[in-house]
Design an enzyme around this catalytic site. Structure first.
Site, PDB file in Angstrom:
ATOM      1  N   GLY A 132      20.987  12.436  23.488  1.00  0.00           N
ATOM      2  CA  GLY A 132      20.413  12.178  22.179  1.00  0.00           C
ATOM      3  C   GLY A 132      19.706  10.835  22.103  1.00  0.00           C
ATOM      4  O   GLY A 132      19.662  10.060  23.069  1.00  0.00           O
ATOM      5  N   THR A 179      27.842   6.082   9.803  1.00  0.00           N
ATOM      6  CA  THR A 179      26.586   5.936   9.084  1.00  0.00           C
ATOM      7  C   THR A 179      26.718   5.104   7.820  1.00  0.00           C
ATOM      8  O   THR A 179      27.805   5.024   7.230  1.00  0.00           O
ATOM      9  CB  THR A 179      26.039   7.328   8.704  1.00  0.00           C
ATOM     10  N   ASP A 180      25.607   4.520   7.400  1.00  0.00           N
ATOM     11  CA  ASP A 180      25.566   3.826   6.105  1.00  0.00           C
ATOM     12  C   ASP A 180      25.685   4.807   4.941  1.00  0.00           C
ATOM     13  O   ASP A 180      25.986   4.403   3.812  1.00  0.00           O
ATOM     14  CB  ASP A 180      24.293   2.987   5.967  1.00  0.00           C
ATOM     15  N   TYR A 189      26.598  15.142   4.470  1.00  0.00           N
ATOM     16  CA  TYR A 189      26.539  14.346   5.692  1.00  0.00           C
ATOM     17  C   TYR A 189      27.444  13.126   5.588  1.00  0.00           C
ATOM     18  O   TYR A 189      28.291  12.886   6.457  1.00  0.00           O
ATOM     19  CB  TYR A 189      25.092  13.921   5.948  1.00  0.00           C
ATOM     20  N   LYS A 235      30.928  12.338   7.746  1.00  0.00           N
ATOM     21  CA  LYS A 235      31.076  11.158   8.592  1.00  0.00           C
ATOM     22  C   LYS A 235      32.251  10.294   8.138  1.00  0.00           C
ATOM     23  O   LYS A 235      32.967   9.721   8.974  1.00  0.00           O
ATOM     24  CB  LYS A 235      29.786  10.348   8.605  1.00  0.00           C
TER      25      LYS A 235
END
Length: 305
Positions: free
Chosen positions: A11, A110-111, A133, A137
């Site tokens: 990725g 993630t933010d 999402y 997370k």
């Protein structure tokens, strides 16, 4: 010999990390991939708990970096079960397997675990994700930290870096629309000017992870939650303007000042990077320099793209 497993090595971030670790002599690096398995990579479906356990038992890594995830908010919103399988269950599988041999685990988050209403966010700030999402997370963070004390969650914002297709990053995915808007008869490109983002260069993140792995190898692992972010705030409209300038084109871009995404997104999730900065960890490549390098490298390989 210190042995590192990079999960999701094909990725955007995984490739940057592999390149960074190639500069580290004396370490053994094992790479896994799922959809694009290269000649030096192990095929691994991280959703398969037994396959994960067998992989960790066979390879016996000292550290595991989990860079595999479902990162597309719209995809997560439409198929939350598939998102959970990658963002929660897979992390739990690795946490359980790593605990059996006391391997250190670094998992990328993630933010978007924050709602964007009160930046900047510290690692200990209260999460409040707005979409599937972010929720997946956050659940993955908790699954890891509940399973093992020998782990680090590394929260990151919008990433860009060397790509295999324009669509691989939300930054470079703007390029086709920007180019179309620069054509003589092209339609204007509407670009979001509501949400503030902090585009972060994957080679910089790879250096951060290498420095964290070095601490782990030296017996001084960082644990808990840490964050790393670029420090240049910009909307997608401003990102598009800077990409157009880097491409040397005059594109007809229109700023969209109200949120229009079907999936809700936070307005400003600026991550405070102070914990890693205090450790002397980190590097920030200026966006204009980073995006120019990305564009040049991709166009050299794909001159007609």
């Amino acid at each position: 010999m210190f042995k590192v497993a990079i999960v999701g090595a094909s990725g955007l971030l995984g490739r940057a990390l592999v390149r960074e670790l190639q500069t580290q002599t004396g370490w053994q690096v094992v790479q896994t991939a799922f959809s694009r398995v290269g000649p030096q990579q192990v095929a691994l479906d991280v959703r398969d708990a037994r396959a994960v356990v067998d992989f960790v038992a066979r390879e016996a890594p000292d550290a595991i970096v989990i860079a595999a995830a479902e990162r597309r908010p719209d995809v997560c919103e439409h198929d939350p079960a598939a998102a959970r399988a990658l963002n929660v269950d897979a992390v739990r599988h690795f946490a359980a397997a790593a605990t059996a041999r006391n391997a250190w685990v670094l998992s990328i988050s993630t933010d978007y675990v924050f709602d964007g209403s009160a930046p900047p966010y510290l690692p200990e700030s209260t999460p409040n994700p707005l979409n599937a999402y972010g929720r997946s997370k956050l659940e993955g963070e908790r699954a890891l930290l509940d399973a093992t004390g020998n782990a680090l969650v590394l929260r990151l914002p919008l990433l860009y870096g060397p790509i295999v297709s324009w669509q691989e990053s939300a930054v470079t995915s703007l390029v086709p629309a920007i180019r179309a808007a620069a054509q003589k008869d092209g339609k204007p490109a509407l670009m979001d000017a509501w949400a503030t983002r902090y585009p972060t260069f994957t080679p910089d993140v790879a250096l951060v992870i290498r420095e964290l792995l070095t601490r782990c190898a030296d017996g001084d692992a960082v644990r808990g939650i840490a964050q790393w972010s670029g420090d240049e705030p910009m909307t997608k409209y401003e990102i598009a303007q800077r990409i157009a300038r880097a491409l040397g084109i005059d594109a007809n871009l229109i700023a969209q000042t109200e949120p229009a995404d079907a999936t809700p997104r936070p307005r400003d999730c600026h991550l405070d990077s102070g914990r890693l900065e205090a450790l002397g960890i980190g590097r920030r490549t200026p966006f204009d320099a980073g995006i120019r390098a990305v564009l040049d490298a991709f166009e050299a390989q794909h001159p007609r793209a």
